[in-house]
Scaffold this active site. Sequence first.
Site, PDB file in Angstrom:
ATOM      1  N   ARG A 186      32.247  44.139  30.507  1.00 26.32           N
ATOM      2  CA  ARG A 186      33.311  43.775  30.741  1.00 26.32           C
ATOM      3  C   ARG A 186      33.198  42.374  30.239  1.00 26.32           C
ATOM      4  O   ARG A 186      32.054  41.661  30.072  1.00 26.32           O
ATOM      5  CB  ARG A 186      33.500  43.561  32.427  1.00 26.32           C
ATOM      6  CG  ARG A 186      33.793  45.123  32.994  1.00 26.32           C
ATOM      7  CD  ARG A 186      35.109  45.238  32.942  1.00 26.32           C
ATOM      8  NE  ARG A 186      35.441  46.523  33.716  1.00 26.32           N
ATOM      9  CZ  ARG A 186      35.445  47.688  33.283  1.00 26.32           C
ATOM     10  NH1 ARG A 186      34.733  47.792  32.085  1.00 26.32           N
ATOM     11  NH2 ARG A 186      35.558  48.725  34.115  1.00 26.32           N
TER      12      ARG A 186
ATOM     13  N   TYR B  98      49.045  48.864  40.220  1.00 25.45           N
ATOM     14  CA  TYR B  98      48.726  47.431  40.092  1.00 25.45           C
ATOM     15  C   TYR B  98      49.237  47.186  38.759  1.00 25.45           C
ATOM     16  O   TYR B  98      50.077  46.333  38.264  1.00 25.45           O
ATOM     17  CB  TYR B  98      47.402  46.937  40.305  1.00 25.45           C
ATOM     18  CG  TYR B  98      47.195  45.374  39.840  1.00 25.45           C
ATOM     19  CD1 TYR B  98      47.894  44.487  40.795  1.00 25.45           C
ATOM     20  CD2 TYR B  98      46.722  45.165  38.640  1.00 25.45           C
ATOM     21  CE1 TYR B  98      47.606  42.993  40.352  1.00 25.45           C
ATOM     22  CE2 TYR B  98      46.222  43.896  38.389  1.00 25.45           C
ATOM     23  CZ  TYR B  98      47.075  42.739  39.330  1.00 25.45           C
ATOM     24  OH  TYR B  98      46.790  41.547  38.958  1.00 25.45           O
TER      25      TYR B  98
END
Length: 309
Positions: free
Chosen positions: A210, A137
């Site tokens: 994150r 990806y």
Amino acid sequence: MEKQEKIFIAGHRGLVGSAILRNLENQGYSNLLYRASSEMDLRNQQEVLEFFKSEEPEFVFLAAAKVGGIIANNTYPADFIRDNLMIQNNIIDASYKFGVKKLLFLGSTCIYPKFAPQPMKEEYLLTGELEPTNEPYAIAKIAGIKMCQSYNRQYGTKYISVMPTNLYGPYDNFDLETSHVMPALIRKFHEAKENESSFVEVWGTGNPKREFLYVDELADACVFIMNHYEENEIVNIGVGEDISIGDLARLIKDIVGFKGAIRFDSSKPDGTPRKLVDVTKLNKLGWKAETSLEQGIKQAYKWFMDNQL
């Protein structure tokens, strides 16, 4: 972009595309173009060329992509690299052939090296190895960036690329097999609450950090950048703050109202240790995120309750 100019939003039903469409409508843009996948397959070059020839869009937001979390990326690597390359190639090339004034390509922060210094600056692109779980990806997205830059160099086009951090919000994918961490946790905690489960299992150690950006903020940043930026280099879009997966799980648990325990399955992969983007460039352009993580999760959970159950 003038309010009446033709603007094509590729991927208008996805998390990002739907937010860009909402933002444009709210700002009074009245000539918006979009097609469902049943009406036009963006992987089909001929269909894309025919659309551009007949509709003649003046601006393009390229938000269409095949996306997913660690499980999906690990399970379907060929689909991820093939579909994304086809979509990007078709739209970028058609934009050139039919004279699009400006195109904005949506990349991803997974383009950065797995062990990039934190926070990640735009110039860290291609300075190290990628995270193996989403390498196909990421390579497709890097190809899209380089395609935009190459068309700018060779043809004098104005194609810009932005790198959003982890996104969440309305129209997210809440499927536990293919979703990203935020919607997966929202659904897991909600179902555990409904089923009166004693615990929720979270993949990994909970230690990775994150950054999360509410998708309507991303849309606002994209429209802002489309109107205010014309350089060849990429621009990060984020909030400039991160949180551990463990703390995120605890925050979602509180917002959902789940009373049980959290168990971390350390046999499952963590992915990249930390992903935080440097947003200095974006802030200097004059845009800054305003939605807090807690506020955004509450809005995302409400949307899930209203639309997914």
